[in-house]
Motif scaffolding. Structure first.
Motif, PDB file in Angstrom:
ATOM      1  N   THR A 140      -0.141   4.372 -10.102  1.00 18.72           N
ATOM      2  CA  THR A 140      -1.368   5.162  -9.504  1.00 18.72           C
ATOM      3  C   THR A 140      -1.142   5.220  -7.555  1.00 18.72           C
ATOM      4  O   THR A 140      -0.367   4.594  -7.427  1.00 18.72           O
ATOM      5  CB  THR A 140      -2.539   3.996  -9.493  1.00 18.72           C
ATOM      6  N   PRO A 141      -1.397   5.722  -7.620  1.00 25.05           N
ATOM      7  CA  PRO A 141      -1.816   5.977  -5.747  1.00 25.05           C
ATOM      8  C   PRO A 141      -2.438   4.842  -5.687  1.00 25.05           C
ATOM      9  O   PRO A 141      -2.213   4.521  -4.331  1.00 25.05           O
ATOM     10  CB  PRO A 141      -2.755   7.443  -6.023  1.00 25.05           C
ATOM     11  N   GLU A 142      -3.682   4.339  -6.400  1.00 23.67           N
ATOM     12  CA  GLU A 142      -3.878   2.984  -5.097  1.00 23.67           C
ATOM     13  C   GLU A 142      -2.464   2.163  -4.892  1.00 23.67           C
ATOM     14  O   GLU A 142      -2.463   1.209  -4.371  1.00 23.67           O
ATOM     15  CB  GLU A 142      -4.731   3.042  -5.999  1.00 23.67           C
ATOM     16  N   ASN A 143      -2.290   1.739  -6.604  1.00 21.07           N
ATOM     17  CA  ASN A 143      -1.143   0.550  -6.542  1.00 21.07           C
ATOM     18  C   ASN A 143       0.206   0.949  -5.412  1.00 21.07           C
ATOM     19  O   ASN A 143       0.680   0.338  -4.950  1.00 21.07           O
ATOM     20  CB  ASN A 143      -0.717   1.038  -7.826  1.00 21.07           C
ATOM     21  N   VAL A 144       0.484   2.208  -5.645  1.00 26.62           N
ATOM     22  CA  VAL A 144       1.701   2.453  -4.564  1.00 26.62           C
ATOM     23  C   VAL A 144       1.843   2.810  -3.040  1.00 26.62           C
ATOM     24  O   VAL A 144       1.754   2.162  -2.636  1.00 26.62           O
ATOM     25  CB  VAL A 144       1.631   3.823  -4.956  1.00 26.62           C
ATOM     26  N   TYR A 145       0.194   2.519  -2.785  1.00 24.89           N
ATOM     27  CA  TYR A 145      -0.632   2.700  -1.332  1.00 24.89           C
ATOM     28  C   TYR A 145      -0.506   0.737  -0.588  1.00 24.89           C
ATOM     29  O   TYR A 145      -0.197   0.396   0.488  1.00 24.89           O
ATOM     30  CB  TYR A 145      -1.597   3.631  -1.031  1.00 24.89           C
ATOM     31  N   HIS A 146      -0.749  -0.025  -2.264  1.00 21.64           N
ATOM     32  CA  HIS A 146      -1.401  -1.389  -2.252  1.00 21.64           C
ATOM     33  C   HIS A 146       0.576  -2.087  -1.405  1.00 21.64           C
ATOM     34  O   HIS A 146       0.671  -2.709  -0.536  1.00 21.64           O
ATOM     35  CB  HIS A 146      -1.638  -1.851  -3.080  1.00 21.64           C
ATOM     36  N   CYS A 147       1.510  -0.862  -1.991  1.00 19.58           N
ATOM     37  CA  CYS A 147       2.289  -1.642  -1.863  1.00 19.58           C
ATOM     38  C   CYS A 147       3.299  -1.514  -0.682  1.00 19.58           C
ATOM     39  O   CYS A 147       4.143  -2.111  -0.160  1.00 19.58           O
ATOM     40  CB  CYS A 147       3.614  -0.715  -2.846  1.00 19.58           C
ATOM     41  N   ILE A 148       2.484  -0.312  -0.039  1.00 17.89           N
ATOM     42  CA  ILE A 148       2.969   0.257   1.075  1.00 17.89           C
ATOM     43  C   ILE A 148       2.740  -0.610   2.131  1.00 17.89           C
ATOM     44  O   ILE A 148       3.433  -1.164   3.205  1.00 17.89           O
ATOM     45  CB  ILE A 148       2.149   1.595   1.700  1.00 17.89           C
ATOM     46  N   GLN A 149       1.563  -0.765   1.847  1.00 16.53           N
ATOM     47  CA  GLN A 149       0.392  -1.963   3.037  1.00 16.53           C
ATOM     48  C   GLN A 149       1.589  -3.464   2.619  1.00 16.53           C
ATOM     49  O   GLN A 149       1.534  -4.681   4.339  1.00 16.53           O
ATOM     50  CB  GLN A 149      -1.116  -1.565   2.448  1.00 16.53           C
ATOM     51  N   GLU A 150       1.975  -3.603   1.510  1.00 20.46           N
ATOM     52  CA  GLU A 150       2.062  -5.418   1.654  1.00 20.46           C
ATOM     53  C   GLU A 150       3.464  -4.899   2.001  1.00 20.46           C
ATOM     54  O   GLU A 150       4.301  -6.186   2.905  1.00 20.46           O
ATOM     55  CB  GLU A 150       2.727  -5.689   0.048  1.00 20.46           C
ATOM     56  N   VAL A 151       4.546  -4.279   1.530  1.00 22.64           N
ATOM     57  CA  VAL A 151       5.489  -4.121   3.308  1.00 22.64           C
ATOM     58  C   VAL A 151       5.223  -3.754   4.747  1.00 22.64           C
ATOM     59  O   VAL A 151       6.115  -4.839   5.239  1.00 22.64           O
ATOM     60  CB  VAL A 151       6.162  -2.995   2.817  1.00 22.64           C
TER      61      VAL A 151
END
Length: 268
Positions: free
Chosen positions: A208-219
């Motif tokens: 989901t866009p939310e999960n993908v954005y969370h991945c970006i923030q984690e990186v």
């Protein structure tokens, strides 16, 4: 015939025609002569000013409701009202509100107005209108994501159907990676950030866009890097486009499998 409304260049015909009505004993209609539309130089609109054919406006990607709205506002106004439907125009229009001075066409304002209608347009309708424009540019609709969803993502950034087709093309065309640009964005931490992002994306339960954005923030947090260090490699190696809309929604539309494949190819 109750009203004869036409351009001011026909005003010389009016006295003769009134006399004909009188000779026939017929009721004389209301005659109204509107100033002609002029180019930005104040001269009568012609081909030297650009597009004058209605079909050309369609070809350039303008929506019919925007053309209707813009033409109605040339030389006529109702308060500060800029945007209205046909029904609203029928309700408020009055000949007395028409200007006696010639209106000058403003292409930038027409594009702005069309952009407002693009934002409000139904995604499925836009998809039908833009599909052939994408294919004319070499895109293959069947090879990409749902076109209506792509239109929903891009329509607020696209002032015309032509610009929407151009913006959507990278979803449907297999563009080659620019090797020079790729080397540039992978330097200074881009490679490591992209590798880590691929690991996190692969491990997601739901894409989901939310999960993908969370991945970006984690990186970004783990690597202590700004957004561009990861976003630029994603744009160049995955999207293969000069500009992209919201990266999380864009990656979801491309699809996890294709994103991971393109990352692996780019890193190799």
């Amino acid at each position: 015939v109750s009203h004869v409304i036409r351009g001011a260049d026909h005003i010389n015909n009016t006295p003769r025609q009134i006399n004909i009505y009188k000779a026939l004993g017929a009721e004389i209609p209301v005659f109204a002569h509107l100033p002609l539309i002029c180019g930005q130089d104040g001269q009568k609109l012609s081909k030297r000013h650009g597009t004058v054919s209605v079909l050309e406006y369609e070809k350039q990607g303008y929506l019919p409701e925007a053309i209707f709205n813009y033409l109605a506002r040339l030389g006529w106004g109702h308060g500060n009202m800029e945007k209205f439907s046909r029904e609203e125009l029928a309700e408020v229009f009055d000949l007395s509100d028409c200007s006696r001075a010639s209106a000058r066409i403003d292409w930038k304002k027409l594009e702005w107005l069309n952009g407002q209608y693009m934002k409000e347009a139904d995604d499925d309708r836009l998809a039908k209108l833009v599909a052939s424009r994408i294919e004319a540019r070499g895109g293959i609709i069947a090879n990409g994501p749902d076109l209506a969803s792509v239109c929903g993502l891009l329509k607020s950034r696209s002032a015309t159907l032509e610009k929407l087709a151009e913006a959507a093309l990278f979803f449907y065309a297999e563009n080659a990676v620019n090797a020079e640009e790729a080397a540039k964005v992978l330097a200074d931490g881009g490679r490591e950030a992209l590798e880590l992002f691929a690991q996190k994306l692969k491990a997601l339960d739901a894409e989901t866009p939310e999960n993908v954005y969370h991945c970006i923030q984690e990186v970004m947090a783990e690597r202590s890097i700004p957004m561009k260090i990861l976003a630029n490699p994603l744009r160049v190696l995955v999207c293969r486009a000069d500009r992209t809309p919201q990266i999380d929604r864009t990656l979801c539309l491309i699809g996890r499998d294709k994103v991971l494949t393109r990352i692996a190819e780019g890193l190799a």
